[in-house]
Design a protein around this motif. Structure first.
Motif, PDB file in Angstrom:
ATOM      1  N   GLY A 387      74.828   1.340  59.509  1.00  0.00           N
ATOM      2  CA  GLY A 387      74.306   2.099  60.955  1.00  0.00           C
ATOM      3  C   GLY A 387      73.770   3.216  59.911  1.00  0.00           C
ATOM      4  O   GLY A 387      74.895   4.471  60.566  1.00  0.00           O
ATOM      5  N   MET A 388      72.419   3.769  60.548  1.00  0.00           N
ATOM      6  CA  MET A 388      72.176   5.261  60.243  1.00  0.00           C
ATOM      7  C   MET A 388      71.521   6.183  61.311  1.00  0.00           C
ATOM      8  O   MET A 388      70.778   6.430  61.580  1.00  0.00           O
ATOM      9  CB  MET A 388      71.376   5.341  59.338  1.00  0.00           C
ATOM     10  CG  MET A 388      71.020   4.493  57.619  1.00  0.00           C
ATOM     11  SD  MET A 388      69.741   4.370  57.152  1.00  0.00           S
ATOM     12  CE  MET A 388      69.699   6.091  56.919  1.00  0.00           C
ATOM     13  N   ASP A 434      64.748   0.933  55.538  1.00  0.00           N
ATOM     14  CA  ASP A 434      63.589   1.432  54.551  1.00  0.00           C
ATOM     15  C   ASP A 434      62.964   3.014  55.710  1.00  0.00           C
ATOM     16  O   ASP A 434      62.814   3.642  54.848  1.00  0.00           O
ATOM     17  CB  ASP A 434      62.631   0.291  55.204  1.00  0.00           C
ATOM     18  CG  ASP A 434      62.392  -0.445  56.210  1.00  0.00           C
ATOM     19  OD1 ASP A 434      62.244   0.016  57.294  1.00  0.00           O
ATOM     20  OD2 ASP A 434      61.436  -0.763  55.998  1.00  0.00           O
ATOM     21  N   SER A 435      62.369   2.802  56.950  1.00  0.00           N
ATOM     22  CA  SER A 435      62.484   3.914  57.316  1.00  0.00           C
ATOM     23  C   SER A 435      63.018   4.860  57.717  1.00  0.00           C
ATOM     24  O   SER A 435      62.537   6.040  57.112  1.00  0.00           O
ATOM     25  CB  SER A 435      61.358   3.705  59.016  1.00  0.00           C
ATOM     26  OG  SER A 435      62.444   2.929  60.036  1.00  0.00           O
ATOM     27  N   GLU A 436      63.977   5.021  57.647  1.00  0.00           N
ATOM     28  CA  GLU A 436      65.467   5.771  58.229  1.00  0.00           C
ATOM     29  C   GLU A 436      65.662   6.376  56.552  1.00  0.00           C
ATOM     30  O   GLU A 436      65.770   7.222  56.900  1.00  0.00           O
ATOM     31  CB  GLU A 436      66.646   5.107  57.997  1.00  0.00           C
ATOM     32  CG  GLU A 436      66.057   4.753  60.421  1.00  0.00           C
ATOM     33  CD  GLU A 436      66.439   5.772  60.846  1.00  0.00           C
ATOM     34  OE1 GLU A 436      66.890   7.028  60.711  1.00  0.00           O
ATOM     35  OE2 GLU A 436      66.175   5.508  61.540  1.00  0.00           O
ATOM     36  N   MET A 437      65.237   5.447  55.394  1.00  0.00           N
ATOM     37  CA  MET A 437      65.933   6.018  54.439  1.00  0.00           C
ATOM     38  C   MET A 437      64.609   7.335  54.098  1.00  0.00           C
ATOM     39  O   MET A 437      64.737   7.933  53.392  1.00  0.00           O
ATOM     40  CB  MET A 437      65.889   4.955  53.248  1.00  0.00           C
ATOM     41  CG  MET A 437      65.779   5.669  51.706  1.00  0.00           C
ATOM     42  SD  MET A 437      65.680   4.380  50.388  1.00  0.00           S
ATOM     43  CE  MET A 437      63.448   4.242  50.430  1.00  0.00           C
ATOM     44  N   GLU A 438      63.054   7.076  54.166  1.00  0.00           N
ATOM     45  CA  GLU A 438      62.667   7.560  53.927  1.00  0.00           C
ATOM     46  C   GLU A 438      61.655   8.910  54.502  1.00  0.00           C
ATOM     47  O   GLU A 438      62.036  10.150  54.201  1.00  0.00           O
ATOM     48  CB  GLU A 438      60.597   7.323  54.801  1.00  0.00           C
ATOM     49  CG  GLU A 438      60.382   5.941  53.889  1.00  0.00           C
ATOM     50  CD  GLU A 438      58.908   5.415  53.992  1.00  0.00           C
ATOM     51  OE1 GLU A 438      58.043   6.130  55.085  1.00  0.00           O
ATOM     52  OE2 GLU A 438      59.000   4.668  53.546  1.00  0.00           O
ATOM     53  N   VAL A 530      81.616   1.711  60.375  1.00  0.00           N
ATOM     54  CA  VAL A 530      80.513   1.181  60.822  1.00  0.00           C
ATOM     55  C   VAL A 530      80.581   1.636  62.338  1.00  0.00           C
ATOM     56  O   VAL A 530      81.157   2.600  63.038  1.00  0.00           O
ATOM     57  CB  VAL A 530      81.504  -0.492  61.941  1.00  0.00           C
ATOM     58  CG1 VAL A 530      80.222  -0.889  62.776  1.00  0.00           C
ATOM     59  CG2 VAL A 530      81.853  -1.362  60.726  1.00  0.00           C
ATOM     60  N   CYS A 531      78.795   2.771  62.194  1.00  0.00           N
ATOM     61  CA  CYS A 531      78.465   3.985  62.684  1.00  0.00           C
ATOM     62  C   CYS A 531      77.731   3.578  64.288  1.00  0.00           C
ATOM     63  O   CYS A 531      77.035   3.909  64.275  1.00  0.00           O
ATOM     64  CB  CYS A 531      78.032   4.822  62.071  1.00  0.00           C
ATOM     65  SG  CYS A 531      79.217   5.680  60.913  1.00  0.00           S
TER      66      CYS A 531
END
Length: 794
Positions: A387-388, A434-438, A530-531
Motif C-alpha cells: 500500500g503506497m 505504476d502511476s504511484e512509482m512515477e 501492510v499500510c
C-alpha cells in the motif's frame, strides 16, 4: 436566636464574597458550574435564602462602625409598616418582639419592598432601599426572567464555543493553545493537562471550526472530570487574525497548530496551507504585541510533500524570532516509533477509564533484527510495504534513512568489484504501483538518478517476477557515469497488484524463501508492513498472506488508524488456531502522540554541538560533562546554537541521531542501560572504525539525496578535475576542490561533491571521513549523557 442569626449572616457574607470573586475572576469556572453544575439551582436558592442573613450582618456591622444618629434601630425607624401607615408616623404593633428585631425587619422588607417611604431615620432609609433592591433583584419576576434569559444566552454561547475570556481570567494560571480539533487533539490535550508538555498547564484552549458539541463529546471521552473542567473550546476560523488575537498567545506556554480532520475531506489539500497561514498569523500577532521571547509552536502537516518543503526553504524572520517552530507529520512520527524506537505502549487512558489493567505494549523488531548486522554478516534487509498510502510512503522514507549497515561493499579489501553487494531492498506492492512509482520517482529525481530499481506487473497471470533491474548510473543516457559503480546501499522495487493476486502471492513466497537461512548464501531479514488506509483492508491483507510469510518474516506490521483492538485480540490469543498470527503488530493508531519525546531531540542537539568541538581531542570528555538540566551552563550554548539552525539542518541532525540504534546493534551492543557497558561499547565501535565510517557515509548519501541535493554529474566532475589538475601542489589542489565544492553546494543546483562512494570521497575530500569516525565514536557518550538526563527525570 440573635447570635445564630449573626453567625449565619457571617457565613452568608463569606458566600457572597466568594460569589463576587467567581464572577469577577473565575468566569471560566462559573460558566462550567452554570452548564454542568448538577446542584447549581440549589446553590442559587440557598444564596437567596441566606440574603436576609447577609444583609442583617452588614447592617449590624454598619451600626458598629457609625455614630448613634446614623445607626439603624428596627423598633424606631426600620419597621415593617402596616397598611395605612402615615409617612410621619412610626406604627407600633402588637406583634411579638421577634417581629420587631433587626432580622425580621430586614426579612419583611426583603420579601415585600415598598414601605421605605415611612422610614424616619436617614440611615434606616438607605438600608431599607438596599434591602428592597436585593429583594426586587432576587425575587421580582421581571428581574428573575432577565437573569434566566442571561443564563440561557450564556449557556448557549458556551455550548457553541462563542464564549471568549479576557486575559485576566488566566492570571496565575498557565495555559496552552491547540488550534484545530483533528484526531490527534484528544491525546495531545490530555498530555498537556497531565504535564507532558513544556510544563504543567492548568488550562488548554482549543480553537476549532467544527461542531463544538461533537468535538467536546469526543475529547471529553479521553479526559477525567477534573481535566474536563480545564478544557476551554472556542469556535472560529483557524486562520482568522481576529480569532488568533483572542487566544492571548503571548501568555501561552506552547501552541499546537493541528488543523481539522482532513482524511475524509475532499478539500484536504487545504489542511497544510491553512496551518501554515495560521502560523504566519500567530507570528504577526506576536510581533504586534512586542513579544520578545520564543514560544514553542508545533505544527502538523498531513502530507509529506508540504512537510518536506522545509527541506528546501527556511522560515520567515517573524516566525524564527517569535516561535520555536517544530513541524511534524503523524505518519513520519509513527514510522520513527516503529523503525527507530521499536516499541509503543498504550493503555486505557485514551478510553478514560480509571485504571490501567489493559496496558498493551507492542514491541517492533528492528529491520536488522535484535542482533543487528555486523561488517562480516551475510544478511541484508528486505522491507515490503503493501500500500503506497501516506503511511506506506512514510515507512519507506524512514527505512531509507536508517537501514544502512557496515556489511555493504562495492569493492573488497583488494579493490575488486563485488558482484552482488548486500543492499537494503525496499519493495512497494500496490494496485496502482505504476502511476504511484512515477509520482514517487518524480518527487525524488536526484535519488533515482543514481538508484537501482525495477518494476514488476504482478496483476496479470503471466507476470515475470524476474524482471531485470535498472541501474540508473550505468543506464543509457545517464549523466553520472563518471562516479563509477553504483554506490547507493538501497534498492527499490515496485510491484503492481494486490496481495490476493497470484503473481503477488508468488512474489511473497519467493521473498519469504530468501529469508530462510542457507549456509554459504546471503539471506534476508524480511519484514512486511501492510499500510492500507482502511483498517479492514489492512487486516484482510495481513491475515490472508501465504503461509511462508508467517514462517519466515520477522514481523508483519498492520496499519490500524482507528484502534489497535482487533489485531491486539488476534495476537494476544496464542491458541494453536492463532499462533500463525503471532508476528502481527498494529501501528499507526491516531490517538498516539509522539510530539514531546525528548531523547532523540537531545541527541540531535548534542550532534549539532559536535560540529563546534570536532577538532578537540577531549571531544568525548566534553560530551560526558554536559548536564542537560543545567540550562545556564554548556546546555545554554547548545540550545542557543540549535535555535539558530535552519529547519533543514535540524532534520539532518535528527536523522543522524535516529541512526544510533542500528549502529549500536552492528557493534554488538544495546541501548538498554548504556552506562553499564559503556567501555565495551566504546571499544567495539573503535574496533570497526572504518566499516562504521563507510556505513555513516552511505547513510549521509541517502539523506542528502532525499533532502534535495544531487551528486556531481559528469560535467561537474570534468570541471572539477580540470581545475584541480592546474594546481601546483596538493594543498593548492585541495583548495581548488573545496572552492568548487562550496560553490556548487550553495548554488541553485544544490550539487554536493561528497555524494559519492567512500573511495571517491577519500580521493577528493580525504579529511571528510574523519567527521564520520568522530561522530560514530561519540555515540556512546551522547547516549550516556541523555540516559543520565532521563533517569534524573523519572
Amino acid at each position: 436566636m440573635d447570635n445564630y442569626i449573626y453567625i449565619v449572616g457571617g457565613v452568608a457574607t463569606l458566600l457572597f464574597l466568594y460569589v463576587a470573586y467567581v464572577l469577577l475572576f473565575k468566569r471560566i469556572m462559573f460558566d462550567r458550574m452554570l452548564i454542568h453544575g448538577g446542584s447549581f439551582m440549589l446553590k442559587i436558592a440557598f444564596l437567596v435564602i441566606l440574603t436576609p442573613f447577609f444583609l442583617t450582618f452588614l447592617i449590624t456591622l454598619h451600626n458598629f462602625l457609625v455614630s448613634d444618629d446614623c445607626k439603624v434601630h428596627p423598633t424606631e425607624n426600620f419597621m415593617y409598616a402596616t397598611d395605612g401607615a402615615v409617612a410621619s408616623q412610626v406604627q407600633p404593633t402588637a406583634e411579638s418582639n421577634e417581629q420587631t428585631n433587626l432580622f425580621w425587619s430586614v426579612y419583611y422588607n426583603f420579601i415585600d419592598p415598598g414601605s421605605e417611604y415611612i422610614i424616619a431615620n436617614n440611615g434606616g432609609k438607605v438600608w431599607a432601599i438596599v434591602v428592597a433592591l436585593f429583594g426586587m433583584f432576587l425575587l421580582n419576576g421581571l428581574l428573575v426572567s432577565t437573569m434566566v434569559g442571561y443564563i440561557d444566552i450564556r449557556k448557549d454561547n458556551w455550548m457553541n464555543g462563542k464564549m471568549r475570556y479576557s486575559a485576566s481570567q488566566f492570571l496565575f494560571k498557565k495555559f496552552a493553545v491547540v488550534i484545530g480539533a483533528n484526531e490527534m487533539a484528544p491525546t495531545i490535550i490530555r498530555n498537556l493537562l497531565c504535564g507532558r508538555g513544556e510544563g504543567r498547564v492548568y488550562y488548554v484552549v482549543l480553537l476549532t471550526n467544527e461542531d463544538v458539541e461533537k468535538v467536546r463529546s469526543v475529547i471529553e471521552s479521553y479526559l477525567t472530570k477534573e481535566e474536563e473542567a480545564r478544557l476551554i473550546i472556542y469556535n472560529g476560523q483557524l486562520d482568522s487574525k481576529e480569532e488568533i488575537s483572542r487566544l492571548h498567545l503571548e501568555s501561552a506556554t506552547e501552541i499546537y497548530v493541528l488543523g481539522e480532520d482532513s482524511h475524509e475531506d475532499v478539500s484536504e489539500s487545504y489542511h497544510d496551507v491553512q496551518n501554515m497561514r495560521c502560523v504566519h498569523n500567530i507570528a504577526g500577532y506576536l510581533v504586534g504585541k512586542g513579544v520578545d521571547k520564543e514560544i514553542v509552536c508545533r505544527v502538523m502537516f498531513e502530507f509529506q510533500t508540504t512537510y518536506s518543503v522545509f527541506q528546501f526553504s527556511d522560515l520567515h524572520d517573524n516566525i524564527r524570532r517569535h516561535l520555536d517552530f517544530i513541524p511534524f507529520n503523524p505518519y513520519e512520527n509513527w514510522a520513527q516509533r516503529v523503525l527507530v524506537k521499536g516499541s509503543y505502549e498504550e493503555n486505557e487512558q485514551h478510553l478514560n477509564s480509571g485504571h490501567h489493567n489493559d496496558a498493551r505494549c507492542f514491541d517492533y523488531l528492528p529491520l536488522d533484527g535484535n542482533n543487528g548486522i555486523s561488517p562480516d554478516s551475510e544478511k541484508y534487509v528486505h522491507f515490503v510495504i503493501v500500500g503506497m498510502s501516506k503511511m506506506g510512503l512514510a515507512m519507506a522514507m524512514q527505512a531509507a534513512q536508517v537501514a544502512h549497515y557496515p556489511n555493504f561493499k562495492i569493492a573488497d579489501e583488494n579493490g575488486k568489484k563485488v558482484e552482488r553487494p548486500l543492499r537494503t531492498r525496499i519493495t512497494f506492492i500496490d494496485e496502482n504501483a505504476d502511476s504511484e512509482m512515477e509520482f514517487f520517482m518524480g518527487r525524488f529525481q536526484n535519488l533515482f538518478a543514481l538508484s537501482r530499481y525495477r518494476y514488476i506487473d504482478a496483476s496479470c497471470k503471466d507476470c515475470d517476477l524476474d524482471a531485470p533491474w535498472t541501474d540508473a548510473v550505468t543506464a543509457e543516457g545517464s549523466e553520472y557515469t563518471a562516479i563509477g559503480d553504483n554506490f547507493l546501499d538501497i534498492e527499490w522495487e515496485f510491484i503492481k497488484g494486490s496481495v490476493e493476486k497470484a503473481g503477488v502471492v508468488q512474489y511473497l513466497k519467493s521473498a519469504s524463501q530468501q529469508a530462510k537461512p542457507v549456509e554459504g548464501q546471503p539471506s534476508s531479514l524480511f519484514t512486511v508492513a501492510v499500510c492500507h488506509p482502511l483498517a479492514h483492508q489492512a487486516i484482510a491483507a495481513s491475515i490472508y498472506m501465504p503461509a511462508e510469510v508467517y514462517d519466515y518474516a520477522q514481523q508483519i506490521l498492520v496499519y490500524q488508524r482507528e484502534a489497535s483492538d482487533i489485531v491486539y485480540n488476534l495476537t494476544s490469543d496464542q491458541t494453536k488456531a492463532h499462533k500463525r498470527y503471532a508476528k502481527l503488530r498494529p501501528f499507526g493508531m491516531q490517538y498516539a502522540d509522539f510530539t514531546t519525546y525528548n531523547d532523540i531531540h537531545y541527541r540531535a542537539m548534542i550532534c549539532n554541538y559536535l560540529y563546534t568541538i570536532i577538532g578537540d581531542d577531549a571531544l568525548v570528555d566534553k560530551i560526558l560533562q554536559i548536564d542537560i538540566t543545567d540550562k545556564d551552563g554548556c546546555m545554554k550554548f547548545i540550545t542557543d546554537a540549535w535555535k539558530k539552525l535552519a529547519i533543514f539542518d535540524k532534520w539532518s541532525n535528527i536523522y543522524l541521531a535516529n541512526s544510533f540504534e542500528s549502529k549500536i546493534r552492528s557493534a554488538g551492543g544495546t541501548l538498554a542501560d548504556v552506562s553499564s557497558h559503556y567501555d565495551e561499547l566504546v571499544a567495539a565501535i573503535a574496533a570497526m572504525k572504518m566499516p562504521m565510517a563507510e556505513c555513516e557515509h552511505n547513510r549521509w548519501n541517502m539523506q542528502q539525496l532525499l533532502m534535495g541535493f544531487r551528486a556531481f554529474n559528469d560535467d561537474d566532475m570534468a570541471e572539477l578535475r580540470k581545475e584541480a589538475a592546474k594546481a601546483a601542489s596538493p594543498a593548492e589542489r585541495q583548495t581548488v576542490i573545496t572552492r568548487i565544492k562550496k560553490a556548487k553546494r550553495n548554488s541553485a543546483e544544490r550539487a554536493h561533491l561528497n555524494i559519492c562512494s567512500f573511495a571517491t570521497l577519500m580521493e577528493l575530500d580525504g579529511e571528510a571521513y574523519k567527521y564520520d569516525e568522530k561522530f560514530n565514536g561519540a555515540i556512546p557518550a551522547i547516549l550516556k549523557c541523555v540516559e543520565r538526563y532521563e533517569r534524573s527525570n523519572k
